[in-house]
Each structure stands twice: as C-alpha cells, then as structure tokens.
Design a protein around this motif. Structure first.
Motif, PDB file in Angstrom:
ATOM      1  N   LYS A   1       0.821  -1.214   0.000  1.00 37.20           N
ATOM      2  CA  LYS A   1       0.000   0.000   0.000  1.00 37.20           C
ATOM      3  C   LYS A   1       0.850   1.257   0.000  1.00 37.20           C
ATOM      4  CE  LYS A   1      -3.975  -2.158   2.056  1.00 37.20           C
ATOM      5  NZ  LYS A   1      -4.870  -2.272   3.189  1.00 37.20           N
ATOM      6  N   ARG A   2       2.023   1.157   0.576  1.00 34.61           N
ATOM      7  CA  ARG A   2       2.914   2.319   0.683  1.00 34.61           C
ATOM      8  C   ARG A   2       3.352   2.853  -0.682  1.00 34.61           C
ATOM      9  NH1 ARG A   2       8.966   2.045   2.733  1.00 34.61           N
ATOM     10  NH2 ARG A   2       9.417   4.243   2.745  1.00 34.61           N
ATOM     11  N   VAL A   3       3.427   1.996  -1.695  1.00 35.32           N
ATOM     12  CA  VAL A   3       3.950   2.422  -2.989  1.00 35.32           C
ATOM     13  C   VAL A   3       2.880   2.490  -4.088  1.00 35.32           C
ATOM     14  CG1 VAL A   3       6.269   1.595  -2.495  1.00 35.32           C
ATOM     15  CG2 VAL A   3       4.654   0.085  -3.638  1.00 35.32           C
ATOM     16  N   ARG A   4       1.639   2.185  -3.773  1.00 33.12           N
ATOM     17  CA  ARG A   4       0.595   2.167  -4.813  1.00 33.12           C
ATOM     18  C   ARG A   4       0.377   3.532  -5.454  1.00 33.12           C
ATOM     19  NH1 ARG A   4      -4.027  -1.762  -2.166  1.00 33.12           N
ATOM     20  NH2 ARG A   4      -2.790  -3.672  -2.352  1.00 33.12           N
ATOM     21  N   ILE A   5       0.260   4.555  -4.651  1.00 33.62           N
ATOM     22  CA  ILE A   5      -0.046   5.882  -5.192  1.00 33.62           C
ATOM     23  C   ILE A   5       1.139   6.434  -5.976  1.00 33.62           C
ATOM     24  CG2 ILE A   5      -0.556   8.273  -4.561  1.00 33.62           C
ATOM     25  CD1 ILE A   5      -2.345   7.169  -2.348  1.00 33.62           C
ATOM     26  N   ILE A   6       2.349   6.281  -5.445  1.00 33.33           N
ATOM     27  CA  ILE A   6       3.521   6.810  -6.148  1.00 33.33           C
ATOM     28  C   ILE A   6       3.744   6.075  -7.457  1.00 33.33           C
ATOM     29  CG2 ILE A   6       5.259   5.379  -4.983  1.00 33.33           C
ATOM     30  CD1 ILE A   6       5.727   9.053  -5.843  1.00 33.33           C
ATOM     31  N   THR A   7       3.498   4.761  -7.476  1.00 26.99           N
ATOM     32  CA  THR A   7       3.647   3.991  -8.710  1.00 26.99           C
ATOM     33  C   THR A   7       2.600   4.418  -9.731  1.00 26.99           C
ATOM     34  OG1 THR A   7       4.494   2.130  -7.446  1.00 26.99           O
ATOM     35  CG2 THR A   7       3.716   1.660  -9.663  1.00 26.99           C
ATOM     36  N   SER A   8       1.386   4.617  -9.279  1.00 25.64           N
ATOM     37  CA  SER A   8       0.318   5.045 -10.181  1.00 25.64           C
ATOM     38  C   SER A   8       0.573   6.438 -10.729  1.00 25.64           C
ATOM     39  CB  SER A   8      -1.027   5.013  -9.447  1.00 25.64           C
ATOM     40  OG  SER A   8      -1.287   3.722  -8.970  1.00 25.64           O
TER      41      SER A   8
ATOM     42  N   ALA B   1      13.301   2.023  -6.238  1.00 37.72           N
ATOM     43  CA  ALA B   1      13.631   0.757  -5.578  1.00 37.72           C
ATOM     44  C   ALA B   1      14.653   0.976  -4.471  1.00 37.72           C
ATOM     45  CB  ALA B   1      14.165  -0.245  -6.599  1.00 37.72           C
ATOM     46  N   VAL B   2      15.625   1.824  -4.736  1.00 41.25           N
ATOM     47  CA  VAL B   2      16.624   2.126  -3.720  1.00 41.25           C
ATOM     48  C   VAL B   2      16.000   2.942  -2.592  1.00 41.25           C
ATOM     49  CG1 VAL B   2      18.772   3.376  -3.272  1.00 41.25           C
ATOM     50  CG2 VAL B   2      18.546   1.977  -5.327  1.00 41.25           C
ATOM     51  N   TYR B   3      15.188   3.937  -2.939  1.00 45.71           N
ATOM     52  CA  TYR B   3      14.595   4.815  -1.933  1.00 45.71           C
ATOM     53  C   TYR B   3      13.594   4.075  -1.043  1.00 45.71           C
ATOM     54  CZ  TYR B   3      12.153   8.708   0.207  1.00 45.71           C
ATOM     55  OH  TYR B   3      11.598   9.555   1.115  1.00 45.71           O
ATOM     56  N   PHE B   4      12.695   3.294  -1.661  1.00 47.20           N
ATOM     57  CA  PHE B   4      11.647   2.597  -0.906  1.00 47.20           C
ATOM     58  C   PHE B   4      12.068   1.216  -0.418  1.00 47.20           C
ATOM     59  CE2 PHE B   4       9.040   5.613  -3.332  1.00 47.20           C
ATOM     60  CZ  PHE B   4       8.269   6.137  -2.304  1.00 47.20           C
ATOM     61  N   LYS B   5      13.286   0.771  -0.804  1.00 45.77           N
ATOM     62  CA  LYS B   5      13.785  -0.551  -0.432  1.00 45.77           C
ATOM     63  C   LYS B   5      12.826  -1.654  -0.868  1.00 45.77           C
ATOM     64  CE  LYS B   5      16.656   0.888   3.448  1.00 45.77           C
ATOM     65  NZ  LYS B   5      16.724   2.276   3.199  1.00 45.77           N
ATOM     66  N   LYS B   6      12.420  -1.587  -2.110  1.00 45.98           N
ATOM     67  CA  LYS B   6      11.542  -2.568  -2.757  1.00 45.98           C
ATOM     68  C   LYS B   6      12.191  -2.989  -4.062  1.00 45.98           C
ATOM     69  CE  LYS B   6       8.047  -1.968   0.126  1.00 45.98           C
ATOM     70  NZ  LYS B   6       7.964  -2.905   1.204  1.00 45.98           N
ATOM     71  N   PRO B   7      11.799  -4.125  -4.611  1.00 43.27           N
ATOM     72  CA  PRO B   7      12.330  -4.516  -5.921  1.00 43.27           C
ATOM     73  C   PRO B   7      11.873  -3.543  -7.006  1.00 43.27           C
ATOM     74  CG  PRO B   7      11.079  -6.310  -4.905  1.00 43.27           C
ATOM     75  CD  PRO B   7      10.927  -5.119  -4.037  1.00 43.27           C
ATOM     76  N   ALA B   8      12.693  -3.341  -8.000  1.00 43.22           N
ATOM     77  CA  ALA B   8      12.355  -2.413  -9.077  1.00 43.22           C
ATOM     78  C   ALA B   8      11.125  -2.857  -9.853  1.00 43.22           C
ATOM     79  CB  ALA B   8      13.540  -2.240 -10.021  1.00 43.22           C
TER      80      ALA B   8
END
Length: 188
Positions: free
Chosen positions: A28-35, A74-81
């Motif tokens: 949920k943390r990255v849904r809005i930024i990805t969209s 990916a680096v900033y949020f520590k998630k896979p690209a």
C-alpha cells in the motif's frame, strides 16, 4: 487544450494503473507513487509522440524513463524495481495492436495483419530495450556489483549485493540482510 488533454490522460492513466497495483498486490505504501509515475510516463509518451511523430522513439524513451525511475524508487523505498516497473508499463503495452492482429487474422486480411504484427513487435521491443538500457545504467550508477559464493547445498547459490532490499518469492529465491550486505539465495 493540450494541457487539459494531458491532465485528463494523467488522471485516467493513474487511475487505471492504481487498479493494477491492487491486482498485483503491491504494498500500500507504494501504490499511489507507482500510479502517479505511470500517469506521468504516459503524458511524457504522448508529448514525445506529438513532438517526434515516431512511436518507436516515444516508446523507447518512455520505457527508459520508467526503468530509471523504477530503479531509483527501488533504492529509496527498499523494494524490488519490478514493483514500480510492471505497473508503469501497463498503459504503454500495445493492447490495441494485439487486438487488431487477431481481428485481421479472423477477417483473413493477412497484409494488414502482417503490418500490425511488425508494428506491435517493434513497439514491445522498444519497451524492452528501454528497460534493459535503464537497468544497465542503474547498475553502473548504483554499483549493483555482486559476488557469487559457493554453498554447501548444490541446489542453491548465494550472491552478495550492495542493495539493501528485502524480497521473497514463491519462485524459489529470497533476500536477507547481514550487516551492510544483502544475501540472495536461489534454489534450482
């Protein structure tokens, strides 16, 4: 009128991508930024196409921008690209081209179908090439050099990476942090 069109397309692309982020079960943390990134990339694609009138260049540069932004996030949020890359590609995928390939095939219009096959293949190739080029650039920029380590279990390989990401997958690999090094393991 062009600004109004771009704003509408931004919101429609963002909304469509948000639906895919839910479907892909992104955090949920990255849904809005990805969209929002996806909406921005779509507007960039449209502007590039209006400027160059060349869909190949537009797709290539847009997918390159997706890759660069995805690797940075990916680096900033520590998630896979891939968390950022896949949803951002959704608006750019040539779905209409694939539809028309099947349509002209069913209609037995093989000349037009062949043109659509070539155009769709070139489009998807430009998307893939842009992502690959951006990953190569980010590998140089972020220093994602790795070192293979032999493992007692012959069905497993360990690799140290400088990225501090945490992932797990049903595909048989995982990552765990050990000090400042991230260890990855793949089962074969």
């Amino acid at each position: 009128i062009m600004i109004k069109k771009s704003i509408v397309q931004f919101f429609l692309s963002t909304l469509a991508t948000y639906g895919f982020t839910i479907y892909f079960k992104l955090p949920k943390r990255v849904r809005i930024i990805t969209s929002a990134l996806s909406g921005f990339i779509w507007v960039v694609y449209e502007l590039l196409f209006d400027f160059s009138n060349n869909y190949m260049v537009s797709y290539l540069l847009s997918s390159f921008l997706i890759g660069v932004c995805s690797e940075s996030f990916a680096v900033y949020f520590k998630k896979p690209a891939t968390v950022f890359t896949l949803p951002c590609l959704v608006p750019l995928v040539p779905g209409a081209g694939m539809y028309y390939i099947m349509y002209y095939f069913i209609e037995s219009n093989y000349v037009v179908m062949r043109e659509q096959v070539i155009k769709t293949t070139l489009t998807t190739s430009a998307l893939a090439l842009g992502i690959v080029l951006s990953q190569g650039l980010s590998g140089l920029t972020f220093g994602q050099l790795s070192l293979s380590v032999p493992c007692e279990d012959e069905n497993m390989t360990l690799r140290a990476s400088s990225l501090a990401t945490f992932e797990s997958s049903a595909l048989g690999w995982f990552r765990a942090k050990s000090g400042q090094v991230v260890w990855e393991a793949w089962t074969t």
